[in-house]
Design a protein around this motif. Structure first.
Motif, PDB file in Angstrom:
ATOM      1  N   GLN A  73       5.102  10.139   5.321  1.00 43.50           N
ATOM      2  CA  GLN A  73       4.288  10.886   6.125  1.00 43.50           C
ATOM      3  C   GLN A  73       4.314  12.309   5.287  1.00 43.50           C
ATOM      4  O   GLN A  73       3.306  13.264   5.473  1.00 43.50           O
ATOM      5  CB  GLN A  73       4.821  11.027   7.463  1.00 43.50           C
ATOM      6  CG  GLN A  73       4.394   9.649   8.234  1.00 43.50           C
ATOM      7  CD  GLN A  73       2.674   9.423   8.250  1.00 43.50           C
ATOM      8  OE1 GLN A  73       2.084  10.507   8.470  1.00 43.50           O
ATOM      9  NE2 GLN A  73       2.411   8.398   7.754  1.00 43.50           N
ATOM     10  N   LEU A  74       5.338  12.736   4.925  1.00 41.07           N
ATOM     11  CA  LEU A  74       5.797  14.212   4.447  1.00 41.07           C
ATOM     12  C   LEU A  74       4.712  14.368   3.430  1.00 41.07           C
ATOM     13  O   LEU A  74       4.169  15.475   3.223  1.00 41.07           O
ATOM     14  CB  LEU A  74       7.108  14.475   4.292  1.00 41.07           C
ATOM     15  CG  LEU A  74       7.651  15.787   3.758  1.00 41.07           C
ATOM     16  CD1 LEU A  74       7.145  16.614   5.025  1.00 41.07           C
ATOM     17  CD2 LEU A  74       9.105  15.941   3.477  1.00 41.07           C
ATOM     18  N   THR A  75       4.608  13.493   2.576  1.00 42.00           N
ATOM     19  CA  THR A  75       3.681  13.406   1.351  1.00 42.00           C
ATOM     20  C   THR A  75       2.586  13.566   1.727  1.00 42.00           C
ATOM     21  O   THR A  75       1.878  14.598   1.080  1.00 42.00           O
ATOM     22  CB  THR A  75       4.003  12.007   0.445  1.00 42.00           C
ATOM     23  OG1 THR A  75       5.440  11.891   0.064  1.00 42.00           O
ATOM     24  CG2 THR A  75       3.286  11.997  -0.801  1.00 42.00           C
ATOM     25  N   LEU A  76       1.798  12.758   2.407  1.00 42.17           N
ATOM     26  CA  LEU A  76       0.511  12.974   2.726  1.00 42.17           C
ATOM     27  C   LEU A  76       0.317  14.241   3.706  1.00 42.17           C
ATOM     28  O   LEU A  76      -0.646  15.180   3.419  1.00 42.17           O
ATOM     29  CB  LEU A  76       0.343  11.774   3.993  1.00 42.17           C
ATOM     30  CG  LEU A  76       0.183  10.499   3.374  1.00 42.17           C
ATOM     31  CD1 LEU A  76      -0.172   9.022   4.328  1.00 42.17           C
ATOM     32  CD2 LEU A  76      -0.862  10.531   1.964  1.00 42.17           C
ATOM     33  N   TRP A  77       1.197  14.577   4.431  1.00 46.55           N
ATOM     34  CA  TRP A  77       0.888  16.120   5.321  1.00 46.55           C
ATOM     35  C   TRP A  77       1.197  17.277   4.633  1.00 46.55           C
ATOM     36  O   TRP A  77       0.298  18.238   4.900  1.00 46.55           O
ATOM     37  CB  TRP A  77       1.692  16.052   6.599  1.00 46.55           C
ATOM     38  CG  TRP A  77       1.170  15.331   7.681  1.00 46.55           C
ATOM     39  CD1 TRP A  77       1.054  13.733   7.673  1.00 46.55           C
ATOM     40  CD2 TRP A  77       0.316  15.715   8.702  1.00 46.55           C
ATOM     41  NE1 TRP A  77       0.668  13.582   8.793  1.00 46.55           N
ATOM     42  CE2 TRP A  77      -0.044  14.637   9.502  1.00 46.55           C
ATOM     43  CE3 TRP A  77      -0.078  16.910   8.943  1.00 46.55           C
ATOM     44  CZ2 TRP A  77      -0.905  14.797  10.532  1.00 46.55           C
ATOM     45  CZ3 TRP A  77      -1.022  17.118  10.271  1.00 46.55           C
ATOM     46  CH2 TRP A  77      -1.239  15.960  10.915  1.00 46.55           C
ATOM     47  N   GLN A  78       1.787  17.287   3.453  1.00 48.26           N
ATOM     48  CA  GLN A  78       2.075  18.420   2.544  1.00 48.26           C
ATOM     49  C   GLN A  78       0.622  18.706   1.761  1.00 48.26           C
ATOM     50  O   GLN A  78       0.298  19.540   1.882  1.00 48.26           O
ATOM     51  CB  GLN A  78       3.040  18.128   1.372  1.00 48.26           C
ATOM     52  CG  GLN A  78       4.508  18.595   2.165  1.00 48.26           C
ATOM     53  CD  GLN A  78       5.540  18.266   1.096  1.00 48.26           C
ATOM     54  OE1 GLN A  78       5.610  17.547   0.224  1.00 48.26           O
ATOM     55  NE2 GLN A  78       6.745  18.824   1.623  1.00 48.26           N
ATOM     56  N   THR A 114       1.635  14.978 -14.301  1.00 47.66           N
ATOM     57  CA  THR A 114       2.939  15.142 -13.637  1.00 47.66           C
ATOM     58  C   THR A 114       3.003  14.289 -12.623  1.00 47.66           C
ATOM     59  O   THR A 114       2.179  14.244 -11.635  1.00 47.66           O
ATOM     60  CB  THR A 114       3.117  16.592 -13.366  1.00 47.66           C
ATOM     61  OG1 THR A 114       2.622  17.650 -14.137  1.00 47.66           O
ATOM     62  CG2 THR A 114       4.365  16.906 -12.524  1.00 47.66           C
ATOM     63  N   THR A 115       4.236  13.489 -12.444  1.00 50.64           N
ATOM     64  CA  THR A 115       4.179  12.316 -11.481  1.00 50.64           C
ATOM     65  C   THR A 115       5.436  12.592 -11.053  1.00 50.64           C
ATOM     66  O   THR A 115       6.463  12.564 -11.442  1.00 50.64           O
ATOM     67  CB  THR A 115       4.055  11.167 -12.171  1.00 50.64           C
ATOM     68  OG1 THR A 115       2.787  11.071 -12.710  1.00 50.64           O
ATOM     69  CG2 THR A 115       3.971   9.957 -11.422  1.00 50.64           C
ATOM     70  N   GLU A 116       5.602  12.311  -9.440  1.00 49.89           N
ATOM     71  CA  GLU A 116       6.785  12.427  -8.861  1.00 49.89           C
ATOM     72  C   GLU A 116       6.806  11.244  -7.896  1.00 49.89           C
ATOM     73  O   GLU A 116       5.742  10.849  -7.174  1.00 49.89           O
ATOM     74  CB  GLU A 116       6.794  13.803  -7.732  1.00 49.89           C
ATOM     75  CG  GLU A 116       8.093  14.305  -7.483  1.00 49.89           C
ATOM     76  CD  GLU A 116       8.091  15.421  -6.571  1.00 49.89           C
ATOM     77  OE1 GLU A 116       8.802  15.400  -5.293  1.00 49.89           O
ATOM     78  OE2 GLU A 116       7.152  16.255  -6.699  1.00 49.89           O
ATOM     79  N   VAL A 117       8.031  10.567  -7.759  1.00 49.19           N
ATOM     80  CA  VAL A 117       8.072   9.538  -6.634  1.00 49.19           C
ATOM     81  C   VAL A 117       8.906  10.037  -5.582  1.00 49.19           C
ATOM     82  O   VAL A 117      10.134  10.422  -5.823  1.00 49.19           O
ATOM     83  CB  VAL A 117       8.883   8.318  -7.359  1.00 49.19           C
ATOM     84  CG1 VAL A 117       8.930   7.224  -6.242  1.00 49.19           C
ATOM     85  CG2 VAL A 117       7.842   7.680  -8.405  1.00 49.19           C
ATOM     86  N   ARG A 118       8.518   9.823  -4.495  1.00 44.20           N
ATOM     87  CA  ARG A 118       9.421  10.428  -3.319  1.00 44.20           C
ATOM     88  C   ARG A 118       9.379   9.121  -2.330  1.00 44.20           C
ATOM     89  O   ARG A 118       8.864   8.127  -2.617  1.00 44.20           O
ATOM     90  CB  ARG A 118       8.331  11.474  -2.688  1.00 44.20           C
ATOM     91  CG  ARG A 118       7.768  12.383  -3.599  1.00 44.20           C
ATOM     92  CD  ARG A 118       6.776  13.248  -3.159  1.00 44.20           C
ATOM     93  NE  ARG A 118       7.490  13.960  -1.826  1.00 44.20           N
ATOM     94  CZ  ARG A 118       6.706  15.102  -1.721  1.00 44.20           C
ATOM     95  NH1 ARG A 118       5.977  15.702  -2.211  1.00 44.20           N
ATOM     96  NH2 ARG A 118       7.159  15.783  -0.686  1.00 44.20           N
ATOM     97  N   VAL A 174       0.724  -1.305  -0.174  1.00 42.72           N
ATOM     98  CA  VAL A 174      -0.155   0.024  -0.071  1.00 42.72           C
ATOM     99  C   VAL A 174       0.809   1.032  -0.091  1.00 42.72           C
ATOM    100  O   VAL A 174       1.670   1.456   0.984  1.00 42.72           O
ATOM    101  CB  VAL A 174      -0.941  -0.114   1.260  1.00 42.72           C
ATOM    102  CG1 VAL A 174      -1.725   1.300   1.138  1.00 42.72           C
ATOM    103  CG2 VAL A 174      -1.921  -1.337   1.336  1.00 42.72           C
ATOM    104  N   LEU A 175       1.033   1.872  -1.248  1.00 43.35           N
ATOM    105  CA  LEU A 175       1.656   3.202  -1.105  1.00 43.35           C
ATOM    106  C   LEU A 175       1.118   4.383  -0.804  1.00 43.35           C
ATOM    107  O   LEU A 175      -0.379   4.463  -0.938  1.00 43.35           O
ATOM    108  CB  LEU A 175       1.913   3.587  -2.571  1.00 43.35           C
ATOM    109  CG  LEU A 175       2.908   2.574  -3.446  1.00 43.35           C
ATOM    110  CD1 LEU A 175       2.916   3.462  -4.930  1.00 43.35           C
ATOM    111  CD2 LEU A 175       4.058   2.476  -3.082  1.00 43.35           C
ATOM    112  N   ALA A 176       1.837   5.405  -0.086  1.00 42.53           N
ATOM    113  CA  ALA A 176       1.158   6.599   0.213  1.00 42.53           C
ATOM    114  C   ALA A 176       0.976   7.608  -0.986  1.00 42.53           C
ATOM    115  O   ALA A 176       1.971   7.195  -1.826  1.00 42.53           O
ATOM    116  CB  ALA A 176       1.872   7.400   1.341  1.00 42.53           C
ATOM    117  N   ALA A 226       8.183   4.526   0.198  1.00 39.74           N
ATOM    118  CA  ALA A 226       8.615   3.489   1.381  1.00 39.74           C
ATOM    119  C   ALA A 226       7.870   2.299   1.323  1.00 39.74           C
ATOM    120  O   ALA A 226       6.497   2.165   1.292  1.00 39.74           O
ATOM    121  CB  ALA A 226       8.251   4.502   2.667  1.00 39.74           C
ATOM    122  N   ASN A 227       8.849   1.281   1.427  1.00 33.17           N
ATOM    123  CA  ASN A 227       8.155  -0.126   1.174  1.00 33.17           C
ATOM    124  C   ASN A 227       7.897  -0.706   2.609  1.00 33.17           C
ATOM    125  O   ASN A 227       8.646  -0.525   3.348  1.00 33.17           O
ATOM    126  CB  ASN A 227       9.251  -0.807   0.512  1.00 33.17           C
ATOM    127  CG  ASN A 227       8.488  -2.385   0.410  1.00 33.17           C
ATOM    128  OD1 ASN A 227       7.308  -2.559   0.150  1.00 33.17           O
ATOM    129  ND2 ASN A 227       9.317  -3.321   0.433  1.00 33.17           N
TER     130      ASN A 227
END
Ligand SMILES: NC(=O)C1=CN([C@@H]2O[C@H](COP(=O)(O)OP(=O)(O)OC[C@H]3O[C@@H](n4cnc5c(N)ncnc54)[C@H](OP(=O)(O)O)[C@@H]3O)[C@@H](O)[C@H]2O)C=CC1
Ligand SMILES: CC(C)(CO)C(=O)C(=O)O
Length: 323
Positions: free
Chosen positions: A198-203, A190-194, A125-127, A156-157
């Motif tokens: 948590q940072l991705t969700l909270w941004q 536009t696609t970004e892999v990070r 399950v990816l964020a 993050a795996n």
């Protein structure tokens, strides 16, 4: 270039503003796509296809397989019902259909991550977040209106099986995430892999919480609230920043304020559209989840608490009118 054969079957659970747009674009690009929907919507899409009217991607109608329960395994499950329907929606996709698959929730908020990880222990399950304004105007009919169309995936795996497969020379989790990103770019996002979940969700929460709550509270689009309700908008934004800081996340208020000031004035968050249509709002999944997080880390968030309480009353009132 990633090996494009790793991901061949895409399933979209909840073909509304977000899910219907992605399903339509993936199908138009020639991918094998199934949508899983409520019974009447699945019937409608199976009969008439998905209709997409899109400022960014053009207008088209495309045939897509549609069913009320997933009947064959998938490589990617895009999860896009409203949070208010998540529990019921998940029952339509059995865990064995997503064993070893990527599960990509595009819901706003963060509490859905735990729901999906416990529903699908054999999947990765990816964020993920999606930045788009897209509306389901009727079952199977999507209108996409924003100039921005971005998906962020956080790789993050958390799946030991996926790691073991990679160690044994199989497809590693990052390879599949990179391939998914390539497919999303291929359909025009536009696609970004990070790498920071948590940072991705909270941004996204940092932008969404103030805009969704204040626009829905005011019953007005962003162009109105960013002047008329600026104190509330910046107040919620600052409270999100304080809670995130306690969680060890640094959010950039100047950047998110500039975004709120820069997007087209007529932009309406999906929560406002739900309020206008008398549908259940994601008040608890967004505002409620945020208040719970704030309590856990001991931060007072009075501006958000006031607006959430008002919206809960509105939502409770419209619940009584719903069939
Ligand atoms: N809309 C937007 O622009 C954005 C939305 N988001 C987030 O994405 C998520 C989805 O929002 P959005 O696309 O607007 O939602 P919509 O209401 O447009 O679409 C939800 C879809 O889920 C379907 N659905 C409802 N109940 C079930 C169920 N029990 N089983 C299967 N499918 C079901 C609906 O079916 P039916 O068609 O039959 O009603 C609909 O097709 C939310 O968390 C939202 O906050 C994030 C960014 C932008
Ligand atoms: C505010 C917006 C359009 C930004 O993507 C959004 O996420 C939503 O409407 O739910």
């Amino acid at each position: 270039m990633p090996n494009e054969k790793l991901l061949t079957h895409f399933t979209v659970l909840g073909p509304g503003g977000v899910g219907g747009l992605l399903a339509g674009l993936l199908a138009r690009a020639g991918h094998d796509v199934t949508v899983v929907a409520t019974e009447p919507t699945a019937e409608r899409i199976a009969a008439d296809g998905l209709r997409v009217d899109s400022a960014a991607f053009g207008d088209f109608t495309i045939e897509v397989a549609a069913e009320p329960e997933l009947t064959r395994p998938t490589d990617v499950l895009i999860v896009a019902p409203k949070a208010t329907a998540l529990q019921d929606a998940v029952r339509r996709v059995a865990p064995e259909m997503v064993r070893g698959a990527l599960v990509v929730p595009l819901l706003n908020g963060f509490e859905h991550m735990d729901v999906l990880r416990s529903a699908y222990p054999g999947a990765q399950v990816l964020a993920a977040t999606i930045w788009v304004e897209s509306t389901r105007v009727a079952p199977g009919h999507i209108s996409q209106t924003s100039p921005f169309t971005t998906v962020e995936l956080a790789a993050a795996n958390a799946d030991p099986d996926a790691n073991a497969a990679a160690d044994a020379g199989g497809a590693g989790p990052d390879e599949r995430v990179d391939e998914l990103a390539a497919h999303l770019r291929g359909i025009g996002f536009t696609t970004e892999v990070r790498d920071d979940e948590q940072l991705t969700l909270w941004q996204k929460v940092h932008f969404l919480m103030p805009t969704a709550l204040v626009c829905s509270h005011a019953g007005a689009p962003i162009g109105v609230v960013r002047t008329d309700r600026r104190a509330d908008l910046l107040g919620v934004m600052s409270e999100v920043g304080q809670v995130a800081a306690r969680l060890g996340l640094t959010l950039d208020s100047d950047r998110v304020t500039a975004m709120a000031d820069g997007i087209p004035p007529q932009t309406k968050p999906s929560m406002l559209r739900d309020r206008e249509a008398g549908r259940a709002m994601e008040v608890d999944a967004l505002g409620g989840a945020f208040l719970r997080a704030a309590r856990r880390v001991g931060v007072d968030v009075p501006v958000t608490a006031r607006i959430v309480a008002d919206l809960e009353r509105v939502d409770g009132g419209s619940a009584q009118q719903r069939p």
